[in-house]
Design a protein around this motif. Structure first.
Motif, PDB file in Angstrom:
ATOM      1  N   GLU A 189     -12.086   7.796   8.128  1.00 27.35           N
ATOM      2  CA  GLU A 189     -12.266   8.101   9.544  1.00 27.35           C
ATOM      3  C   GLU A 189     -12.287   9.602   9.831  1.00 27.35           C
ATOM      4  O   GLU A 189     -13.204  10.098  10.493  1.00 27.35           O
ATOM      5  CB  GLU A 189     -11.187   7.417  10.382  1.00 27.35           C
ATOM      6  CG  GLU A 189     -11.412   7.548  11.866  1.00 27.35           C
ATOM      7  CD  GLU A 189     -10.398   6.765  12.667  1.00 27.35           C
ATOM      8  OE1 GLU A 189     -10.153   7.165  13.804  1.00 27.35           O
ATOM      9  OE2 GLU A 189      -9.852   5.774  12.162  1.00 27.35           O
TER      10      GLU A 189
ATOM     11  N   LYS B 170     -10.088  -2.064   4.901  1.00 22.06           N
ATOM     12  CA  LYS B 170      -9.206  -1.499   5.932  1.00 22.06           C
ATOM     13  C   LYS B 170      -8.707  -0.121   5.511  1.00 22.06           C
ATOM     14  O   LYS B 170      -8.744   0.836   6.297  1.00 22.06           O
ATOM     15  CB  LYS B 170      -8.026  -2.438   6.165  1.00 22.06           C
ATOM     16  CG  LYS B 170      -7.018  -1.932   7.160  1.00 22.06           C
ATOM     17  CD  LYS B 170      -5.837  -2.886   7.258  1.00 22.06           C
ATOM     18  CE  LYS B 170      -4.710  -2.206   8.003  1.00 22.06           C
ATOM     19  NZ  LYS B 170      -3.399  -2.550   7.501  1.00 22.06           N
ATOM     20  N   ALA B 171      -8.268  -0.005   4.266  1.00 24.99           N
ATOM     21  CA  ALA B 171      -7.776   1.280   3.769  1.00 24.99           C
ATOM     22  C   ALA B 171      -8.901   2.299   3.712  1.00 24.99           C
ATOM     23  O   ALA B 171      -8.717   3.471   4.072  1.00 24.99           O
ATOM     24  CB  ALA B 171      -7.154   1.104   2.387  1.00 24.99           C
ATOM     25  N   GLN B 172     -10.067   1.870   3.281  1.00 22.53           N
ATOM     26  CA  GLN B 172     -11.219   2.775   3.178  1.00 22.53           C
ATOM     27  C   GLN B 172     -11.589   3.331   4.547  1.00 22.53           C
ATOM     28  O   GLN B 172     -11.818   4.528   4.700  1.00 22.53           O
ATOM     29  CB  GLN B 172     -12.401   2.033   2.568  1.00 22.53           C
ATOM     30  CG  GLN B 172     -13.627   2.895   2.372  1.00 22.53           C
ATOM     31  CD  GLN B 172     -14.750   2.128   1.682  1.00 22.53           C
ATOM     32  OE1 GLN B 172     -14.530   1.112   1.039  1.00 22.53           O
ATOM     33  NE2 GLN B 172     -15.956   2.602   1.819  1.00 22.53           N
ATOM     34  N   LYS B 173     -11.625   2.473   5.547  1.00 22.87           N
ATOM     35  CA  LYS B 173     -11.951   2.928   6.902  1.00 22.87           C
ATOM     36  C   LYS B 173     -10.921   3.926   7.404  1.00 22.87           C
ATOM     37  O   LYS B 173     -11.259   4.936   8.021  1.00 22.87           O
ATOM     38  CB  LYS B 173     -12.029   1.727   7.854  1.00 22.87           C
ATOM     39  CG  LYS B 173     -13.285   0.918   7.715  1.00 22.87           C
ATOM     40  CD  LYS B 173     -13.306  -0.247   8.694  1.00 22.87           C
ATOM     41  CE  LYS B 173     -14.558  -1.084   8.525  1.00 22.87           C
ATOM     42  NZ  LYS B 173     -14.556  -2.250   9.409  1.00 22.87           N
ATOM     43  N   GLU B 174      -9.655   3.625   7.135  1.00 20.22           N
ATOM     44  CA  GLU B 174      -8.574   4.495   7.596  1.00 20.22           C
ATOM     45  C   GLU B 174      -8.674   5.879   6.959  1.00 20.22           C
ATOM     46  O   GLU B 174      -8.508   6.895   7.626  1.00 20.22           O
ATOM     47  CB  GLU B 174      -7.226   3.861   7.241  1.00 20.22           C
ATOM     48  CG  GLU B 174      -6.035   4.648   7.708  1.00 20.22           C
ATOM     49  CD  GLU B 174      -4.726   3.966   7.353  1.00 20.22           C
ATOM     50  OE1 GLU B 174      -3.785   4.685   6.989  1.00 20.22           O
ATOM     51  OE2 GLU B 174      -4.661   2.721   7.426  1.00 20.22           O
ATOM     52  N   TYR B 175      -8.987   5.919   5.681  1.00 21.53           N
ATOM     53  CA  TYR B 175      -9.055   7.196   4.990  1.00 21.53           C
ATOM     54  C   TYR B 175     -10.353   7.949   5.268  1.00 21.53           C
ATOM     55  O   TYR B 175     -10.381   9.165   5.233  1.00 21.53           O
ATOM     56  CB  TYR B 175      -8.866   7.001   3.481  1.00 21.53           C
ATOM     57  CG  TYR B 175      -7.406   7.083   3.117  1.00 21.53           C
ATOM     58  CD1 TYR B 175      -6.868   8.232   2.583  1.00 21.53           C
ATOM     59  CD2 TYR B 175      -6.561   6.015   3.364  1.00 21.53           C
ATOM     60  CE1 TYR B 175      -5.521   8.328   2.273  1.00 21.53           C
ATOM     61  CE2 TYR B 175      -5.221   6.087   3.065  1.00 21.53           C
ATOM     62  CZ  TYR B 175      -4.699   7.242   2.519  1.00 21.53           C
ATOM     63  OH  TYR B 175      -3.375   7.335   2.243  1.00 21.53           O
TER      64      TYR B 175
ATOM     65  N   TYR C 255      -4.459   7.116  -1.857  1.00 13.64           N
ATOM     66  CA  TYR C 255      -4.162   5.733  -1.507  1.00 13.64           C
ATOM     67  C   TYR C 255      -4.089   4.946  -2.801  1.00 13.64           C
ATOM     68  O   TYR C 255      -4.920   5.115  -3.684  1.00 13.64           O
ATOM     69  CB  TYR C 255      -5.273   5.152  -0.627  1.00 13.64           C
ATOM     70  CG  TYR C 255      -5.075   3.689  -0.350  1.00 13.64           C
ATOM     71  CD1 TYR C 255      -4.309   3.276   0.717  1.00 13.64           C
ATOM     72  CD2 TYR C 255      -5.618   2.722  -1.178  1.00 13.64           C
ATOM     73  CE1 TYR C 255      -4.096   1.940   0.966  1.00 13.64           C
ATOM     74  CE2 TYR C 255      -5.406   1.381  -0.940  1.00 13.64           C
ATOM     75  CZ  TYR C 255      -4.643   0.994   0.134  1.00 13.64           C
ATOM     76  OH  TYR C 255      -4.430  -0.331   0.364  1.00 13.64           O
TER      77      TYR C 255
ATOM     78  N   LYS D 181       0.564   5.446   0.596  1.00 10.49           N
ATOM     79  CA  LYS D 181      -0.243   6.599   0.991  1.00 10.49           C
ATOM     80  C   LYS D 181       0.618   7.824   0.766  1.00 10.49           C
ATOM     81  O   LYS D 181       1.637   7.998   1.415  1.00 10.49           O
ATOM     82  CB  LYS D 181      -0.650   6.476   2.454  1.00 10.49           C
ATOM     83  CG  LYS D 181      -1.459   5.240   2.725  1.00 10.49           C
ATOM     84  CD  LYS D 181      -1.476   4.899   4.197  1.00 10.49           C
ATOM     85  CE  LYS D 181      -2.045   3.509   4.365  1.00 10.49           C
ATOM     86  NZ  LYS D 181      -1.469   2.794   5.454  1.00 10.49           N
TER      87      LYS D 181
ATOM     88  N   GLU E 147       0.845  -1.188   0.000  1.00 14.07           N
ATOM     89  CA  GLU E 147       0.000   0.000   0.000  1.00 14.07           C
ATOM     90  C   GLU E 147       0.881   1.239   0.000  1.00 14.07           C
ATOM     91  O   GLU E 147       1.940   1.254   0.603  1.00 14.07           O
ATOM     92  CB  GLU E 147      -0.904   0.005   1.223  1.00 14.07           C
ATOM     93  CG  GLU E 147      -1.766  -1.235   1.324  1.00 14.07           C
ATOM     94  CD  GLU E 147      -2.438  -1.348   2.672  1.00 14.07           C
ATOM     95  OE1 GLU E 147      -3.009  -0.353   3.135  1.00 14.07           O
ATOM     96  OE2 GLU E 147      -2.372  -2.430   3.254  1.00 14.07           O
TER      97      GLU E 147
ATOM     98  N   THR F  82      -8.397  -5.894   2.530  1.00 12.93           N
ATOM     99  CA  THR F  82      -7.380  -4.849   2.457  1.00 12.93           C
ATOM    100  C   THR F  82      -8.001  -3.535   2.011  1.00 12.93           C
ATOM    101  O   THR F  82      -7.701  -2.467   2.556  1.00 12.93           O
ATOM    102  CB  THR F  82      -6.250  -5.257   1.494  1.00 12.93           C
ATOM    103  OG1 THR F  82      -5.691  -6.498   1.940  1.00 12.93           O
ATOM    104  CG2 THR F  82      -5.157  -4.208   1.448  1.00 12.93           C
TER     105      THR F  82
END
Length: 99
Positions: A72, A65-70, A13, A8, A6, A62
């Motif tokens: 948030e 997880k990235a979607q949630k992180e971005y 992303y 960032k 990944e 994966t």
């Protein structure tokens, strides 16, 4: 199998090794595109479906997880805006009910 790198950068992303991953997925899937399932290879086909689903799940997990992180930071602010809009909607609902 499926080493997802990944990246960032600049608020974006991306899958850093997308082309490599895509080729790996294509290589995994290609044999099944023309496979004819019959009674002789039915158990193997069922097992292969489970393996393909596992690969798909790894990719999707994966992504989630990235979607949630971005999302948030956005979701925190969204809640604040929703609350303010809700306050306004209460007033407009009151007015509309009387008109």
């Amino acid at each position: 199998m499926l080493a997802i790198k990944e990246l960032k950068q600049d608020g974006k992303y991306e899958v850093q090794n997308y082309d490599e991953l895509k080729q790996e997925v294509v290589n995994i899937v290609n044999p099944y595109k023309t496979l004819v399932v019959d009674e002789n290879n039915l158990p193997s086909a069922k097992s292969d479906i489970a393996k393909l689903n596992k690969v798909s799940k790894i990719l999707n997990d994966t992504r989630i997880k990235a979607q949630k992180e971005y999302l948030e930071p956005f979701m925190y602010g969204k809640g604040q805006f929703d609350e303010l809009i809700g306050i306004i909607n209460e007033a407009t609902t009151n007015l509309k009910s009387q008109i």
